[in-house]
Design an enzyme around this catalytic site. Structure first.
Site, PDB file in Angstrom:
ATOM      1  N   SER A  79       0.889  -1.160  -0.003  1.00  0.00           N
ATOM      2  CA  SER A  79      -0.104   0.198   0.066  1.00  0.00           C
ATOM      3  C   SER A  79       0.722   1.328   0.027  1.00  0.00           C
ATOM      4  O   SER A  79       1.609   1.383  -0.956  1.00  0.00           O
ATOM      5  CB  SER A  79      -0.815   0.075   1.106  1.00  0.00           C
ATOM      6  OG  SER A  79      -2.036   1.045   1.172  1.00  0.00           O
ATOM      7  N   ASP A 316      -5.518  -3.079  -3.354  1.00  0.00           N
ATOM      8  CA  ASP A 316      -4.523  -2.712  -2.051  1.00  0.00           C
ATOM      9  C   ASP A 316      -3.783  -3.745  -1.504  1.00  0.00           C
ATOM     10  O   ASP A 316      -4.684  -4.907  -1.135  1.00  0.00           O
ATOM     11  CB  ASP A 316      -5.146  -1.944  -1.120  1.00  0.00           C
ATOM     12  CG  ASP A 316      -4.261  -1.213  -0.201  1.00  0.00           C
ATOM     13  OD1 ASP A 316      -3.541  -1.887   0.522  1.00  0.00           O
ATOM     14  OD2 ASP A 316      -4.144   0.111  -0.382  1.00  0.00           O
TER      15      ASP A 316
END
Length: 767
Positions: A79, A316
């Site tokens: 991320s 993500d």
């Protein structure tokens, strides 16, 4: 001076807008790496904190006699941490500057720039009825009044209002906008002046970025019944590697953009990422992506071979792997070594102890939405890293036990080798031919004297050789996943059995039949590497506190040979075998023959014997004999220690230590952790997207916290019993803090009060 490397494997967590804080830390790490390279090369350092770091390395050398080189050769991120890992890896690999990236973070990591134009409200009355939700998100307005500086309150209120009134049930942030921002950052870095690569020549650089495959890809699993099942795997790790050869690059900018954009597709904020999105962006920019097809085939082999990588949907990376230690740990294999090594795993956790709650703390039984959101997103993302740390701890414990066994056996083994050769006059005059003959004689004697233990050791060693060989051939064949690799491994083992490689045991003179010995001589790189590691360890022990000039030639010969064997077990030197490897599992014998020819370990052995014999001949008898006894006696040591290492051997011969960088660990300026320092933690870690003042605040604290913790880590690598003068660590940190404040004063224009406050907390500059 004694040369030593402090090798940092960096793991960066997710953190949404705390990416800005992490950028400050990685920026400071980049400064440290640059100063270390300049110090070892004898080059001047630039200004700012880099100058202070270089002075610290000079002080360390004066106090300890150690020329310390700090390098980061493994990076892994998820991320927001994935984005920062990508950019730092690029800077390390190319020598490009991270300074242009700072300006882009501060200017462009803003909700107004990230919102997709199609999602933005068209006019002030759009969804006016949603405005109360904005005040709910801000704690009925009290949170802004209590936590935001007066000068920034109107900005935060307006941007929060605009954000909440964007189109509902659609991600507000634009994926293509983020792609363009990432590509702009790479362009800015490339346009700025660049320095040398921040790793020694030939030192590999590995980057791992986690993403989540939303639909998943099939993986086959073997069971007892049914014999095989198919499971959907959602974890995906994008890996990049550079060997540091002239002209080689870690990856092209579009490849790295793919990884950075995919790993940061935070659910609900950014749309899922697809290949088509990046294709559209590249076309709109009129830019080429020449490595596209090769990258997709390597990064997503399951998709490429099935329905096509273009159909993959990625979200993500922190959803399933927020702390990607596992690929970083795996990368410890095959690391070259040229000097003493202190290996660290350093992880950046911007908000340790984060607990999810919709409003304040979790008190009692969570409500419906709190339970739902926590189960779907936050709990998996915040899963602790205990398993990874326990794996590292177990690995270090095995190494320490192995070293203790080696020390305990040393006298016994040296006695065995001296009994085998006696105090022969010729032992003081090694030649390549004699060294090769002595090695074989010592190995046969160790096998004979081990008795039944030799059979277990021999089979364990053989199985390890087959594992390594099958893994290498799988990489050449481009076969990913456990099931294809298992089939290749079975084929290689069957071909080895046909060649008599399993004829190991007491029934054979020397513990193995001629066919088994021939197979091991052809493919057992691990044994050669372990033997040279032991020799390097003995050389280090002979050095004492400082490197002796009379040992320099044998040290260089040992490290050069070690690097050659390590290079031989990588896939890249054998790229010409890809066609024959792709035919596996069929015709495994042909693949082994082809690999034997390209490995050519007989040639490497001869070159190693020649280099070591020449270097050893120049030593005095009191230095030469312990090194020869260790080198020739290695089979005795290996029989005792290989079972402890579970057959895998170890490339880096020292335990791994783990260090954390977080607001909780950096208290030299201000205590209280993230709550006392950071603004990006607000609005569930989205806070820094709403104000440049917030981003400047978090970036500055990232640099300050990074500087403090990096000094702690560097000084903890000093030899036992060596310390700087009392008070010097504190003085170095204070000098760094002031240098950072001076360097950033003109850039950070929205937080003059924070700059003044920190200077007041620091007090006089002192040294």
């Amino acid at each position: 001076m004694r040369d030593k490397e402090l090798r940092l494997a960096l793991v960066c967590y997710g953190g949404i807008s705390l990416a800005v804080y992490m950028h400050g830390i990685t920026k400071e790490l980049w400064r440290l790496l640059s100063a270390s390279r300049a110090f070892c090369a004898g080059d001047p350092a630039s200004g700012g904190s880099e100058r202070v770091y270089r002075a610290m390395f000079e002080e360390i050398a004066e106090a300890s006699g150690v020329r310390l080189r700090v390098l980061t050769d493994i990076l892994a991120g998820a991320s927001a941490g994935g984005i920062n890992s990508v950019f730092l890896a690029r800077a390390i690999d190319t020598g490009e500057s991270l300074d242009p990236l700072t300006d882009l973070w501060l200017r462009d990591a803003d909700v107004e720039r990230l919102i997709d134009p199609a999602q933005a409200p068209g006019h002030a009355m759009t969804k006016f009825w949603a405005r109360p939700l904005a005040w709910m998100a801000a704690g009925s307005g009290k949170l802004i009044d209590e936590t935001v500086e007066a000068a920034a309150r109107d900005e935060v209120r307006a941007k929060l209002d605009h954000f909440v009134r964007s189109r509902w049930f659609e991600p507000p942030f634009g994926g293509e906008r983020l792609c363009n921002l990432i590509l702009d950052a790479f362009d800015a870095m490339a346009a700025a002046p660049a320095g040398p690569r921040l790793l020694p020549a030939g030192q590999p650089l590995d980057l791992f970025v986690t993403v989540t495959d939303f639909a998943g890809h099939p993986e086959r699993l073997r069971l007892n019944s049914p014999a095989e099942v198919v499971e959907t795997e959602h974890r995906l790790v994008l890996s990049f590697s550079s060997q540091g050869r002239p002209g080689e690059r870690l990856a092209e900018a579009p490849d790295l953009t793919f990884a950075a954009r995919a790993t940061s597709s935070f659910p609900g904020a950014f749309p899922p990422f697809t290949v088509a999105e990046l294709d559209r962006v590249m076309a709109a920019r009129q830019s080429e992506w020449p490595t596209r097809d090769a990258f997709l085939a390597r990064a997503m082999p399951r998709h490429a071979s099935a329905r096509g990588a273009e159909r993959a949907v990625l979200i993500d990376g922190s959803v399933l792997a927020n702390a990607p230690f596992r690929p970083a740990i795996a990368a410890l294999r095959e690391r070259p070594a040229r000097r003493q090594i202190d290996r660290r795993f350093v992880f950046i956790d911007p908000a340790p102890g984060f607990a999810f709650a919709l409003n304040g703390k979790i008190d009692g039984v969570p409500g419906f939405f709190q339970t739902l959101i926590g189960a779907l997103s936050e709990i998996p993302r915040q899963q602790p890293i205990r398993d990874s740390l326990e794996a590292l701890s177990a690995r270090s414990a095995r190494i320490e036990r192995m070293n203790a066994i080696l020390d305990q056996l040393r006298g016994e083994v040296e006695g065995q080798v001296e009994g085998l050769f006696g105090y022969t006059f010729l032992l003081d005059y090694p030649t390549p031919k004699r060294l090769a003959a002595w090695r074989r004689r010592a190995q046969a004697a160790a096998a004979t004297r081990a008795g039944y233990g030799q059979a277990a050791y021999g089979i364990l060693k053989l199985e390890g050789v087959i594992d390594r060989t099958a893994q290498l051939l799988s990489q050449l064949a481009g076969r990913e996943g456990p099931e294809p690799q298992r089939r290749i491994r079975e084929a290689v083992a069957a071909a080895a059995r046909e060649r008599g490689a399993y004829e190991i045991g007491t029934a054979h003179a020397g513990g193995a039949g001629p066919e088994a010995i021939a197979f091991l001589r052809a493919f057992d790189i691990g044994f050669r590497i372990r033997r040279l590691r032991l020799l390097v360890r003995r050389i280090g022990e002979q050095d004492g506190d400082h490197e002796r000039s009379d040992l320099s030639e044998v040290r260089e010969a040992a490290y050069t040979a070690l690097s050659a064997y390590l290079e031989a077990q990588r896939a890249e030197p054998h790229a010409g075998l890809r066609d024959v490897a792709r035919r596996l599992p069929a015709d495994a014998g042909a693949a082994l023959d082809a690999l034997d020819a390209t490995l050519n370990l007989t040639r490497l052995d001869a070159e190693t014997d020649a280099a070591l014999a020449t270097a050893l001949s120049g030593l005095s008898r009191d230095l030469k004999r312990p090194l020869l006894l260790a080198y020739l006696g290695f089979p005795f040591f290996d029989i005792a220690t290989l079972p402890l290492l579970q057959g895998e051997g170890l490339d880096e011969f020292d335990p791994v230590r783990v260090d954390r960088i977080s607001p909780d660990d950096a208290t030299a300026i201000r205590e209280g952790g993230a709550d006392a320092c950071l603004k990006g933690t607000q609005f569930h870690n989205f806070g820094a997207f709403f104000s440049r003042a917030y981003r400047e605040n978090d970036y500055l604290w990232g640099r300050l916290h990074g500087a403090e913790r990096l000094v702690d880590i560097v000084l903890s690598s000093l030899p036992a019993g060596t310390r700087l003068r009392p008070g010097r660590a504190t003085a170095i940190k204070r000098a760094l803090f002031h240098a950072i404040l001076d360097e950033e004063a003109d850039r950070l224009t929205t937080i003059p009060g924070l700059l003044a406050s920190i200077r007041a907390e620091l007090g006089p500059r002192g040294d």
